[in-house]
Every structure is written in C-alpha cells, then in structure tokens.
Design a protein around this motif. Structure first.
Motif, mmCIF file in Angstrom:
data_model
loop_
_atom_site.group_PDB
_atom_site.id
_atom_site.type_symbol
_atom_site.label_atom_id
_atom_site.label_comp_id
_atom_site.label_asym_id
_atom_site.label_seq_id
_atom_site.Cartn_x
_atom_site.Cartn_y
_atom_site.Cartn_z
ATOM 1 N N PHE A 16 2.285 9.651 0.939
ATOM 2 C CA PHE A 16 2.151 9.186 -0.444
ATOM 3 C C PHE A 16 0.662 8.936 -0.680
ATOM 4 C CE2 PHE A 16 3.848 5.667 -3.590
ATOM 5 C CZ PHE A 16 3.012 6.179 -4.589
ATOM 6 N N VAL A 17 0.026 9.860 -1.382
ATOM 7 C CA VAL A 17 -1.406 9.735 -1.655
ATOM 8 C C VAL A 17 -1.564 9.057 -3.013
ATOM 9 C CG1 VAL A 17 -3.553 11.015 -1.983
ATOM 10 C CG2 VAL A 17 -1.813 11.862 -0.386
ATOM 11 N N SER A 18 -2.319 7.962 -3.050
ATOM 12 C CA SER A 18 -2.557 7.327 -4.358
ATOM 13 C C SER A 18 -4.049 7.098 -4.528
ATOM 14 C CB SER A 18 -1.781 6.015 -4.479
ATOM 15 O OG SER A 18 -2.331 5.045 -3.651
ATOM 16 N N THR B 284 0.867 -1.186 0.000
ATOM 17 C CA THR B 284 0.000 0.000 0.000
ATOM 18 C C THR B 284 0.900 1.232 0.000
ATOM 19 O OG1 THR B 284 -0.113 -0.208 2.399
ATOM 20 C CG2 THR B 284 -1.973 -1.086 1.138
ATOM 21 N N SER B 285 0.369 2.368 -0.447
ATOM 22 C CA SER B 285 1.228 3.533 -0.675
ATOM 23 C C SER B 285 1.892 4.016 0.619
ATOM 24 C CB SER B 285 0.458 4.664 -1.341
ATOM 25 O OG SER B 285 -0.635 5.036 -0.565
ATOM 26 N N ASP B 286 1.193 3.917 1.771
ATOM 27 C CA ASP B 286 1.804 4.401 3.026
ATOM 28 C C ASP B 286 3.098 3.640 3.340
ATOM 29 O OD1 ASP B 286 -0.195 2.322 3.349
ATOM 30 O OD2 ASP B 286 0.344 2.345 5.471
ATOM 31 N N ARG B 287 3.192 2.386 2.884
ATOM 32 C CA ARG B 287 4.389 1.590 3.175
ATOM 33 C C ARG B 287 5.548 1.876 2.226
ATOM 34 N NH1 ARG B 287 3.046 -3.652 6.165
ATOM 35 N NH2 ARG B 287 1.290 -2.932 7.366
ATOM 36 N N LEU B 288 5.321 2.745 1.266
ATOM 37 C CA LEU B 288 6.403 3.131 0.351
ATOM 38 C C LEU B 288 6.875 4.552 0.640
ATOM 39 C CD1 LEU B 288 4.843 1.697 -2.953
ATOM 40 C CD2 LEU B 288 6.518 0.604 -1.470
ATOM 41 N N ALA C 76 -5.586 1.733 -3.048
ATOM 42 C CA ALA C 76 -4.735 1.292 -1.936
ATOM 43 C C ALA C 76 -3.331 0.942 -2.434
ATOM 44 C CB ALA C 76 -5.369 0.099 -1.256
ATOM 45 N N LYS C 77 -3.248 0.246 -3.569
ATOM 46 C CA LYS C 77 -1.943 -0.165 -4.114
ATOM 47 C C LYS C 77 -1.563 0.790 -5.235
ATOM 48 C CE LYS C 77 -2.643 -4.309 -2.087
ATOM 49 N NZ LYS C 77 -1.861 -5.103 -1.234
ATOM 50 N N PRO C 78 -0.496 1.542 -5.070
ATOM 51 C CA PRO C 78 -0.164 2.531 -6.094
ATOM 52 C C PRO C 78 0.432 1.901 -7.355
ATOM 53 C CG PRO C 78 1.477 2.520 -4.374
ATOM 54 C CD PRO C 78 0.431 1.534 -3.948
ATOM 55 N N GLU D 185 5.890 9.711 -9.667
ATOM 56 C CA GLU D 185 5.421 11.059 -9.307
ATOM 57 C C GLU D 185 5.806 11.367 -7.849
ATOM 58 O OE1 GLU D 185 3.953 12.680 -11.746
ATOM 59 O OE2 GLU D 185 3.649 14.492 -10.560
ATOM 60 N N TYR D 186 5.537 10.396 -6.972
ATOM 61 C CA TYR D 186 5.794 10.599 -5.539
ATOM 62 C C TYR D 186 7.285 10.845 -5.265
ATOM 63 C CZ TYR D 186 6.527 9.543 -0.615
ATOM 64 O OH TYR D 186 6.938 9.607 0.704
#
Ligand SMILES: Cc1cc2nc3c(=O)[nH]c(=O)nc-3n(C[C@H](O)[C@H](O)[C@H](O)COP(=O)(O)OP(=O)(O)OC[C@H]3O[C@@H](n4cnc5c(N)ncnc54)[C@H](O)[C@@H]3O)c2cc1C
Length: 332
Positions: free
Chosen positions: A64-66, A53-57, A69-71, A78-79
């Motif tokens: 990290f807003v995507s 999930t994006s928070d874990r990256l 749930a899975k970016p 972009e992030y």
C-alpha cells in the motif's frame, strides 16, 4: 441454489483479506457485501486520515503506497479497490445477508443456507466480517430524528457560516469540529466527559485543546444534549440547562456492531456489557461449527480493541483451520 466451500459476509478490509486467503487456498468462495466495496470506509468522513501507517493496512501482501506515512480515506479506497479488482476477488455487492440456518445433510456434512435480499446460497463454511459501523449510538433525545441531525459526518463545506453543535470528544468529533470551524462554521462541542478523549490522534489533540482554550471553538464539558429543535438545542450542563442557537448537529457518539444478527443465528455472547461473541482465539471458530468471526465484530461492544492492523491475522487463522494446512505467516 449455488453452493460454495466458503461464504464471507462483509466486503470490508478484513472480509477482503479472508477472500485473498481463500483464493490462495484454492477454495470456491464468494464475498457478500450489503453496500459498495469497503462500504464502511466509503462512509467515513471525506477528508479523514488513518492513524495507522499504510503498511499496517495492507492485505494479502500487496504493498500500500501512500503519499504520506498516514494514508487518507481516498488512498485507502483506491488501495482496496485495486487489490479487489487486480486479484479478481469474487464479490457480490449490494447484497445483504439476512438469515443463516443449518441445513441437515444425510452424510452428516456441515452445511448452511444463507438468505440474502437477492438469493439463497449454500456453504460449508461461513466467515462473518460485518464490522461495527452500521448502528450509531443514539443520544435518545427529543428532536434527534430532525433532518438537521447526522450521525455520519461527510465533509465541512456544507456547514460554512452555520451554527454547528458537535457531540462527542473522540477522533471523529474532533475532526468534525476542527474541519467545520476552519471552513467558517461557528462550532460548539458538547462533551460528556471532563476533557478531550485520550485516544485522539496526537496531532489533532493539541489543536482542538488550543482552539477551546482560546475560545474560538466553544466547549461544554460534563454536558449532554437534552433536546434538539429547528433553530436551537438544549444542553444539560453542571450549571443547569443552557439553550443555544443551532443550525446543525453532528452527533459523533460512536457506533455499535449488529450483535442481534449474531444472536439470531445462534452465536452466544458474553453475559457482561461487552457482549463478546463466543469464538476460539486460535481458529476464530464460533460455537456454531464452521462459522467463524473476523475483524472488528470479534470485540463485541468493545469496538476499539480490534481494527484493521491487528485483525488482518484472523484471515490466516481461519483459512489455516478450514484447510488444515499451515499457511505462510505474514509479517504482522
Ligand atoms: C474514522 C475512523 C478511522 C479509523 N482509522 C483506523 C486506522 O487508522 N487503522 C485501523 O487499523 N483501523 C482504523 N479504523 C477502524 C477500521 O476502519 C475498522 O476496524 C475496520 O473497517 C474493520 O474492518 P472490518 O472488515 O472488520 O469491518 P468493516 O470495514 O466495517 O466492514 C464490514 C462490512 O460488512 C458489511 N456488512 C455488514 N452487515 C452485512 C450483512 N448482513 N450482509 C452483507 N454485508 C454486511 C458492511 O457494509 C461493511 O462493508 C478507523 C475507523 C474509523 C471510524
């Protein structure tokens, strides 16, 4: 020659995380990256979705807003680009580090000289965060060097109406097989094992297994490519050699880190097949004083044990060791 407190080799997610910590600690640092920013991610398949999930990256406490749930790869590019530019990280791109040697100082201070394809630098501390995506595992078969064979799958449109062989049974192979098939390719998978890999994303595994079961994607299990020619390939199956018509081979056989680079500069590796580099688990410091490892390279040949989510913490450990100060503990 420019002198730095810290040089970080590799501008992947973990190299950037190290840069952010070095910046917070007020060090004079630079990141040297041989390709573009987050070069490995840039070279991932265009339509790939992360399993995390994006928070874990996230790095450096930047959200990290995507959309989901899975970016996707493009959201990740972009992030990391926004983080690097917004936080004004010091990065030199398209500069490859080729040699590191210890420089003797009169005052016994530890110092290293780094040679790149463009310049020479001196640094008191070095972090090596060079990842694992540079060297593909080869099939070592005749014809592997033909232009129709690739180890880096990009996107599916190119393969429409073509006869495509996909080698491998893990995430990259499954994504390539499903995507190219959905764009009108005639797909055959060649799989060394007796089934699809157990680590394949939970939403992709039933999809590929059902396509194989219904016969729309053909699969040869317990099989290997034996030879590649311009219009066909030979497959070594349990029943003997099978020859099929073929236009393109997408060999998703995995990648290995450049461990020779570590050996060359004097970092020792374990004696088993994992070839795990020597480093202190608390500080990430290698057998070379002031030289640290961060990210997926720490696993040696075991490239699945470390990824972005579980190696972001290396940046904190290393900067804690370099500065001798307790750093805020991120919540990962
Ligand atoms: C298809 C795919 C999907 C993935 N999905 C996920 C996921 O969902 N979650 C997750 O956590 N992980 C995932 N991973 C793994 C993750 O991408 C890697 O673990 C991650 O990129 C490791 O970061 P890193 O900074 O250690 O290495 P890298 O991202 O590989 O960065 C290393 C950098 O070092 C540079 N470099 C190498 N040698 C030199 C040199 N001599 N001089 C200068 N620069 C150099 C390279 O160009 C590269 O940019 C995935 C991997 C793949 C292939």
């Amino acid at each position: 020659m420019q002198h730095y407190d810290l040089i970080i080799i590799g501008g992947g997610p973990i190299g950037l995380a190290c840069g952010l910590e070095a910046q917070s600690a007020g060090l004079n640092y630079v990141i040297l990256e041989k390709g573009c920013l987050v070069n490995s991610l840039y070279n991932y398949p265009a339509n790939m979705t992360f399993f995390s999930t994006s928070d874990r990256l996230e790095i450096g406490d930047v959200p990290f807003v995507s959309n989901n749930a899975k970016p996707t790869r493009s959201e990740a590019l972009e992030y990391y680009r926004r983080v690097a530019i917004h936080r004004k990280l010091h990065i030199k791109l398209f500069e490859s580090v080729e040699q590191i040697s210890r420089t003797n100082q009169e005052n016994d201070e530890i110092n290293y000289t780094l040679k790149t394809n463009k310049a020479e630098y001196q640094a008191q501390h070095i972090i090596i965060a060079t990842g694992f995506y540079d060297i593909p595992y080869l099939m070592n078969v005749p014809g592997e060097d033909l232009p129709k064979v690739t180890h880096y799958y990009e996107e599916p449109h190119f393969y429409a109406l073509q006869k495509v062989a996909v080698v491998g049974a893990n995430n990259s192979a499954v994504d390539a097989a499903l995507e190219t098939w959905r764009k009108g390719a005639e797909v055959t998978m060649i799989i060394r094992q007796s089934e699809i890999g157990s680590r394949v994303k939970y939403w992709a595994k039933p999809d590929i297994e059902n396509r194989i079961k219904e016969g729309t994607i053909k699969a040869y299990f317990n099989s290997e490519v034996a030879a590649v020619r311009q219009d066909e390939i030979d497959i070594k199956t349990p029943e003997g050699i099978v020859t099929i018509q073929n236009d393109y081979v997408i060999a998703m056989t995995g990648y290995q880190p450049n461990l020779d680079f570590l050996r060359k500069i004097g970092i020792t590796l374990s004696n088993d097949e994992v070839l795990k580099p020597t480093y202190d688990e608390e500080t990430q410091e290698t057998n070379l004083p002031n030289v640290y490892l961060a990210g997926v390279i720490c696993g040696g040949m075991n490239t699945h044990s470390l990824f972005i989510e579980n190696s972001r913490i290396h940046a904190v450990k290393i900067l804690q060791k370099i500065t001798g100060k307790e750093i805020h503990q991120p919540n990962y």
